[in-house]
Design an enzyme around this catalytic site. Structure first.
Site, PDB file in Angstrom:
ATOM      1  N   ASP A 280       0.830  -1.428  -0.230  1.00 45.70           N
ATOM      2  CA  ASP A 280       0.049   0.313   0.005  1.00 45.70           C
ATOM      3  C   ASP A 280       0.590   1.057  -0.060  1.00 45.70           C
ATOM      4  O   ASP A 280       2.051   1.256   0.006  1.00 45.70           O
ATOM      5  CB  ASP A 280      -0.717  -0.030   1.063  1.00 45.70           C
ATOM      6  CG  ASP A 280      -2.569   0.417   0.996  1.00 45.70           C
ATOM      7  OD1 ASP A 280      -1.869   1.237  -0.099  1.00 45.70           O
ATOM      8  OD2 ASP A 280      -3.354   0.009   1.876  1.00 45.70           O
TER       9      ASP A 280
ATOM     10  N   ASP B  11     -10.564   2.290  -3.346  1.00 48.90           N
ATOM     11  CA  ASP B  11     -11.325   0.622  -2.837  1.00 48.90           C
ATOM     12  C   ASP B  11     -12.824   0.975  -3.671  1.00 48.90           C
ATOM     13  O   ASP B  11     -13.380   1.755  -3.295  1.00 48.90           O
ATOM     14  CB  ASP B  11     -11.298   1.197  -0.947  1.00 48.90           C
ATOM     15  CG  ASP B  11      -9.527   0.769  -0.349  1.00 48.90           C
ATOM     16  OD1 ASP B  11      -8.749   0.888   0.777  1.00 48.90           O
ATOM     17  OD2 ASP B  11      -8.796   0.865  -1.579  1.00 48.90           O
TER      18      ASP B  11
END
Length: 467
Positions: A209, A270
């Protein structure tokens, strides 16, 4: 009638000019040279469905543990800081709301068992992946990451051994910055140590990430460095990046460069368990397809995020749309659902061998949106053996099914059915539609927010007659 006439004129123009909306002449960028992800990666990832649950009193089988040092303020900071005009490397995230996750080694062991016993592994889903919140709040005395000892008492190495014993592979999560998005230790300054730790544990995939990174330069350097560090361990580890996602608010990503370092990469927010989220991903992909489609191929793939089929937010037709379009887009297929409580219908869709075959097609070309007319959208994807996959989406959310007439001559850059072909409908139900000539028309009906997925294969009229 006027709309249909206009559509046919457009179809013929497209076919005669071999017009496509992607730069077909551009050669594919050089891929990360680790020999992995030659077809889109398939597996199960916990985040969207389980997140990070802290309530062990009310949900003893569905929690992290009481007193875990996850700062909810940090999760909010991760969301809101992405809206500020600074090079923070943060993204707008769906990780907003009370953290929730049935999250311990027990969850992953149960999922591993089900992936084998319920046919997921045989269908191609081989990676069992841990997302954020697995770590202890601090590194050990040697600077190594460590799993939370209460939720993972045997450590990640023991879990990896268990997963491997089932014939599966284990994925794990880390962050390029100083902290993960939930506030756990990041890998900045520890790239070599973390890469070797993951290799020593037997990890097979790293989702990396991009939170808490203070500049675009550090973001890029960190992703490149970790790619090299993973390869230097000598262990084959799929490298899943979110590099372009964190660049887009500030700078257009160089996808050719990203492909040299990553096996797949996220570019958009997301996913959440909602139709609006799925629509937003498809809209973003089609509006940026000239930039991203040609880069995808064996070894490196655009990642639109997890499959949320089998959860709560999508109707049946919307689940069909996600599965069909993720196949067309040559997307990594990471389910995020509860395999212990999935409906037979959702399971059959996720394990649909013909749809998975499109997703895993060895030609490795990503599909694209060919046209959009009056809330109907047609996507196509070239496949090995001169075959094509076609998806028609009905975006309309009111009324009933809509009819759509396709001029066969317009499909596959004008050559998919020249001089003739056999067409099979794969979704929403499988049907052999039969033999069509180049000048034929095909009429289909699509439910609101649903998709019809077709496979077109070259066949001679003689062989069709004999069959």
């Amino acid at each position: 009638m006027q709309l249909r006439s206009t559509e046919r004129q457009l179809d013929c123009a497209l076919a005669l000019c071999f017009l496509a909306l992607i730069p077909w002449g551009i050669p594919r960028a050089r891929a990360l040279d680790n020999g992995l992800a030659m077809t889109p990666t398939m597996g199960w990832l916990h985040w969207e469905r389980f997140m990070c649950n802290l309530d062990c009193q009310e949900e003893p089988d569905s929690c992290i543990r009481q007193g875990l040092a996850v700062s909810w303020a940090r999760v909010q900071w991760r969301h809101h800081s992405s809206l500020q005009p600074q090079t923070s490397g943060l993204k707008r995230s769906s990780r907003l709301g009370l953290p929730k996750c049935d999250y311990s080694e027990q969850l992953f062991m149960q999922m591993a068992e089900l992936m084998v016993s319920d046919g997921w592994k045989d269908a191609g889903y081989e990676y069992l992946c841990i997302d954020d919140c697995w770590m202890a709040p601090q590194r050990d005395s040697k600077g190594r990451l460590q799993a939370d000892p209460q939720r993972f008492p045997g450590g990640i190495h023991r879990l990896a051994n268990y997963v491997h014993s089932k014939g599966l592979k284990l994925g794990i999560y880390a962050d390029v910055g100083n902290k993960t998005c939930a506030g756990f230790p990041g890998s900045f300054g520890y790239y070599d140590i973390d890469a070797q730790t993951f290799a020593d544990w037997g990890v097979d995939l790293l989702k990396f990430d991009g939170c808490y990174c203070d500049s675009l330069q550090h973001l890029a350097d960190g992703y490149k460095y970790m790619s090299s560090a993973l390869n230097k361990t000598g262990r084959r580890i799929v490298y899943s990046c979110e590099w372009p996602l964190y660049m887009w608010p500030l700078e257009k990503p160089n996808y050719e460069e990203i492909r040299q370092y990553c096996n797949h990469w996220r570019s958009f927010a997301d996913i959440s368990d909602s139709w609006q989220s799925v629509k937003s991903i498809l809209d973003w992909t089609s509006s940026h397809q000239e930039r991203i489609v040609h880069v995808a191929g064996p070894g490196g793939w655009n990642d639109p995020d997890m499959l949320v089929i089998g959860n709560f937010g999508l109707s049946w037709d919307q689940q069909v749309t996600q599965m069909a379009l993720w196949a067309i887009m040559a997307a990594p297929l990471f389910m995020s659902n509860d395999l212990r409580n999935i409906s037979p219908q959702a399971k059959a869709l996720l394990q649909h061998k013909d749809v998975i075959a499109i997703n895993q097609d060895p030609l490795g070309k990503q599909g694209y949106q060919l046209r959009k007319v009056s809330n109907l959208e047609l996507w196509e994807r070239p496949l090995a053996g001169l075959a094509w996959a076609i998806a028609v989406i009905n975006w309309q959310e009111i009324g009933g099914p809509r009819s759509y007439t396709i001029s066969i001559v317009s499909l596959g850059r004008g050559v998919a059915c020249n001089p003739a072909c056999h067409i099979t409908q794969l979704l929403p139900v499988k049907r052999e539609l039969g033999f069509y000539e180049w000048t034929s028309e095909l009429k289909i009906r699509i439910n609101p927010t649903g998709t019809v997925l077709l496979r077109i294969e070259k066949k001679s009229h003689t062989s069709e007659t004999l069959l």
